[in-house]
Design an enzyme around this catalytic site. Structure first.
Site, PDB file in Angstrom:
ATOM      1  N   ARG A  97      43.865  44.709  65.495  1.00  0.00           N
ATOM      2  CA  ARG A  97      42.594  44.885  66.187  1.00  0.00           C
ATOM      3  C   ARG A  97      42.795  45.798  67.390  1.00  0.00           C
ATOM      4  O   ARG A  97      43.686  45.575  68.209  1.00  0.00           O
ATOM      5  CB  ARG A  97      42.053  43.525  66.653  1.00  0.00           C
ATOM      6  CG  ARG A  97      40.744  43.661  67.413  1.00  0.00           C
ATOM      7  CD  ARG A  97      40.332  42.365  68.085  1.00  0.00           C
ATOM      8  NE  ARG A  97      39.175  42.601  68.932  1.00  0.00           N
ATOM      9  CZ  ARG A  97      38.845  41.894  70.002  1.00  0.00           C
ATOM     10  NH1 ARG A  97      39.605  40.888  70.379  1.00  0.00           N
ATOM     11  NH2 ARG A  97      37.779  42.208  70.713  1.00  0.00           N
ATOM     12  N   HIS A 142      35.021  47.319  74.535  1.00  0.00           N
ATOM     13  CA  HIS A 142      35.898  46.318  75.138  1.00  0.00           C
ATOM     14  C   HIS A 142      35.985  46.587  76.640  1.00  0.00           C
ATOM     15  O   HIS A 142      36.988  47.077  77.150  1.00  0.00           O
ATOM     16  CB  HIS A 142      37.286  46.367  74.497  1.00  0.00           C
ATOM     17  CG  HIS A 142      38.134  45.170  74.789  1.00  0.00           C
ATOM     18  ND1 HIS A 142      38.782  44.457  73.807  1.00  0.00           N
ATOM     19  CD2 HIS A 142      38.444  44.543  75.952  1.00  0.00           C
ATOM     20  CE1 HIS A 142      39.454  43.465  74.356  1.00  0.00           C
ATOM     21  NE2 HIS A 142      39.270  43.494  75.663  1.00  0.00           N
ATOM     22  N   GLU A 187      33.758  39.857  74.264  1.00  0.00           N
ATOM     23  CA  GLU A 187      33.545  38.896  75.338  1.00  0.00           C
ATOM     24  C   GLU A 187      32.377  39.260  76.255  1.00  0.00           C
ATOM     25  O   GLU A 187      32.548  39.521  77.451  1.00  0.00           O
ATOM     26  CB  GLU A 187      34.834  38.714  76.145  1.00  0.00           C
ATOM     27  CG  GLU A 187      35.972  38.157  75.311  1.00  0.00           C
ATOM     28  CD  GLU A 187      37.212  37.824  76.126  1.00  0.00           C
ATOM     29  OE1 GLU A 187      37.260  38.163  77.318  1.00  0.00           O
ATOM     30  OE2 GLU A 187      38.142  37.217  75.554  1.00  0.00           O
ATOM     31  N   ASN A 329      37.728  34.217  70.724  1.00  0.00           N
ATOM     32  CA  ASN A 329      38.899  34.389  71.583  1.00  0.00           C
ATOM     33  C   ASN A 329      39.100  33.083  72.359  1.00  0.00           C
ATOM     34  O   ASN A 329      38.191  32.645  73.068  1.00  0.00           O
ATOM     35  CB  ASN A 329      38.701  35.530  72.582  1.00  0.00           C
ATOM     36  CG  ASN A 329      38.440  36.860  71.917  1.00  0.00           C
ATOM     37  OD1 ASN A 329      38.667  37.027  70.716  1.00  0.00           O
ATOM     38  ND2 ASN A 329      37.964  37.823  72.688  1.00  0.00           N
ATOM     39  N   TYR A 331      41.842  30.839  74.919  1.00  0.00           N
ATOM     40  CA  TYR A 331      43.056  30.804  75.731  1.00  0.00           C
ATOM     41  C   TYR A 331      43.376  29.427  76.304  1.00  0.00           C
ATOM     42  O   TYR A 331      44.526  29.038  76.398  1.00  0.00           O
ATOM     43  CB  TYR A 331      42.963  31.821  76.873  1.00  0.00           C
ATOM     44  CG  TYR A 331      43.114  33.244  76.411  1.00  0.00           C
ATOM     45  CD1 TYR A 331      44.355  33.747  76.064  1.00  0.00           C
ATOM     46  CD2 TYR A 331      42.009  34.082  76.283  1.00  0.00           C
ATOM     47  CE1 TYR A 331      44.505  35.045  75.613  1.00  0.00           C
ATOM     48  CE2 TYR A 331      42.143  35.388  75.833  1.00  0.00           C
ATOM     49  CZ  TYR A 331      43.398  35.865  75.501  1.00  0.00           C
ATOM     50  OH  TYR A 331      43.545  37.142  75.039  1.00  0.00           O
ATOM     51  N   GLU A 398      41.576  36.670  69.556  1.00  0.00           N
ATOM     52  CA  GLU A 398      42.482  36.714  70.703  1.00  0.00           C
ATOM     53  C   GLU A 398      43.023  35.319  70.965  1.00  0.00           C
ATOM     54  O   GLU A 398      42.307  34.323  70.859  1.00  0.00           O
ATOM     55  CB  GLU A 398      41.801  37.215  71.984  1.00  0.00           C
ATOM     56  CG  GLU A 398      41.544  38.697  72.019  1.00  0.00           C
ATOM     57  CD  GLU A 398      40.910  39.133  73.331  1.00  0.00           C
ATOM     58  OE1 GLU A 398      41.169  38.483  74.366  1.00  0.00           O
ATOM     59  OE2 GLU A 398      40.157  40.108  73.315  1.00  0.00           O
TER      60      GLU A 398
END
Length: 451
Positions: A97, A142, A187, A329, A331, A398
């Site tokens: 990606r 992005h 995002e 994504n 985290y 992500e």
């Protein structure tokens, strides 16, 4: 890959009768890595590239960027792409990606002038990946909005919807014969909340209580316009898929026995993931919990109307069902505690009446103080997406672990993080219902910015 058993409200992972030694990923599981143009390319003014908001933001100096770093050189991927390709081959990835630099292709953000050298560069990247049997996954935007468009209002301007659609059509037309997986915007939550509310990320706009909502409103419409353009003009011939890359923490109530904290955790998910996912994947409108909460706060603050913009009925019809897969994504995880909003000052964050708390027992990545390592939160998030959004195909676009600079050569912490995370994803296969097919974007991901 199948999804997990029902998540509980516990603050620790559930116990499963599961043996990691005998578990394995299905053949169709996609293994990938993720990068972003500004974070790796460098060549900030090379070969006709135009300015973007991150060029401007970092060049302004001050304490807004760590040690006054810029992306002027970064990893030098613009000139060292062949070296990156060697790493991709060495890792044995099936997918890669990356994002297109909007201003490298269209220096002022519009199709009035096309920078052919930018086109040539991305042709080289895409062709190199395909020659090595690696599937390109392309993000159109992005974070690096052309500065010329920001000067005209950026994502706060309704005009950007048409401009983004024209850019997307140009990319589909130029690269769509080879690219079959597209992400429109990366995002949007981060762009809206940190770029147009707090102003701690480019373009650095601080409009508390309004900027984030307006930027998000236009990003959702821009995404939907681009999806429809692909669907009507390109899908039949090119046969690709289009979605949007959403980000979300997982939210646990700070006190699992507190109804107030339970509701606050639900609001956190509504104001983070569902803010964008509900309109795009469900009914074309914002989550009811988000609309009612903002409206109530605005009434207390004597606002003439809600600060959350409204979609027209035509816009809702245009927005709903405009994603071909679910891109997420992830985290970290947060504990969420209810907090009354008694302030008279508009604020996107205060509107939620929820505050984030880090559990001191969770380990923290040495390179990012905010990144609590909670692999089981990803499993719960996948479960939530499956149940809330009708069992979509899911790509984890992500996920990663940051270490201090310089990182130790042993890198055992990162290895352990990936091992635990992959185990949690494997547990999802225990569910008999259809579930996600993720891209596990870890090895080259550099998107580790403060939430």
């Amino acid at each position: 890959m199948a999804t997990a058993p029902s998540a509980t409200t516990s603050t620790s992972p559930a116990v499963y009768d599961w043996n990691p030694e005998s578990a394995s990923f299905p053949e169709q599981f996609a293994w990938g890595a993720a990068t972003a143009a500004y974070q790796i390319e460098g060549g900030w003014d090379a070969d006709g590239k135009g300015l973007n908001v991150w060029d401007t933001f970092t060049h302004q100096g001050g304490d807004r960027v760590f040690k006054n770093h810029t992306g002027d050189v970064a990893c030098g991927s613009y000139t060292l792409w062949e070296e990156d390709l060697k790493c991709i081959k060495q890792l044995g990835l099936t997918h890669y990606r990356f994002s297109l630099s909007w201003s490298r292709l269209l220096p002022d953000g519009t199709t009035g002038f096309i920078n052919q050298k930018g086109v040539d560069y991305y042709d080289k990247v895409i062709d190199g990946l395909l020659a090595n049997r690696v599937t390109p996954v392309v993000t159109l935007y992005h974070f690096d909005l052309p500065q010329h468009l920001e000067d005209q209002g950026g994502w706060r301007s309704g005009a950007i919807v048409e401009t983004f659609d024209a850019y997307a059509q140009f990319c589909f037309r130029t690269f769509g014969d080879r690219v079959k997986l597209w992400l429109t915007i990366n995002e949007p939550y981060v762009v809206a909340a940190l770029g147009y509310e707090k102003g701690i990320m480019a373009p650095g706009v601080t409009e508390p209580g309004t900027g984030a909502y307006l930027a998000a409103h236009n990003m959702i419409k821009a995404h939907a316009a681009a999806w429809h353009s692909y669907d009507k003009l390109f899908r039949e011939k090119q046969g690709g898929l289009v979605s949007i890359a959403l980000n979300s923490d997982w939210a646990e109530p700070s006190d699992p026995n507190s109804p107030a904290d339970q509701e606050a955790a639900k609001r956190h998910m509504a104001f983070c993931l569902d803010w964008f996912a509900a309109p795009i994947f469900l009914d074309g409108d914002y989550p009811a919990i988000m609309k009612s909460k903002i409206s109530a706060v605005c009434k207390r603050q004597n606002c003439p109307s809600s600060r959350l913009p409204e979609f027209t009925s035509e816009e809702r019809m245009m927005i709903k069902s405009t994603a071909d897969f679910f891109s997420i994504n992830y985290y970290t995880t947060r504990k969420i505690k209810h907090q009354d909003n008694t302030s008279c000052q508009p604020s996107f964050f205060s509107d939620q009446e929820a505050v984030q708390v880090m559990d001191p027992s969770w380990p923290v990545a040495s390179g990012s103080s905010w990144l609590a390592v909670v692999p089981w939160g990803l499993r719960k998030l996948l479960k939530y997406i499956k149940d809330t959004y009708n069992h979509p195909v899911i790509y984890i676009t992500e996920n990663g672990f940051s270490q201090s600079d310089p990182a130790p050569l042993g890198d055992t912490q990162r290895w352990e993080y990936f091992r635990l995370t992959l185990q949690e994803i494997l547990k999802e296969q225990r569910s008999p219902t259809p579930g996600p097919r993720p891209i596990q974007d870890q090895a080259m991901d550099t998107d580790l910015l403060p939430p």
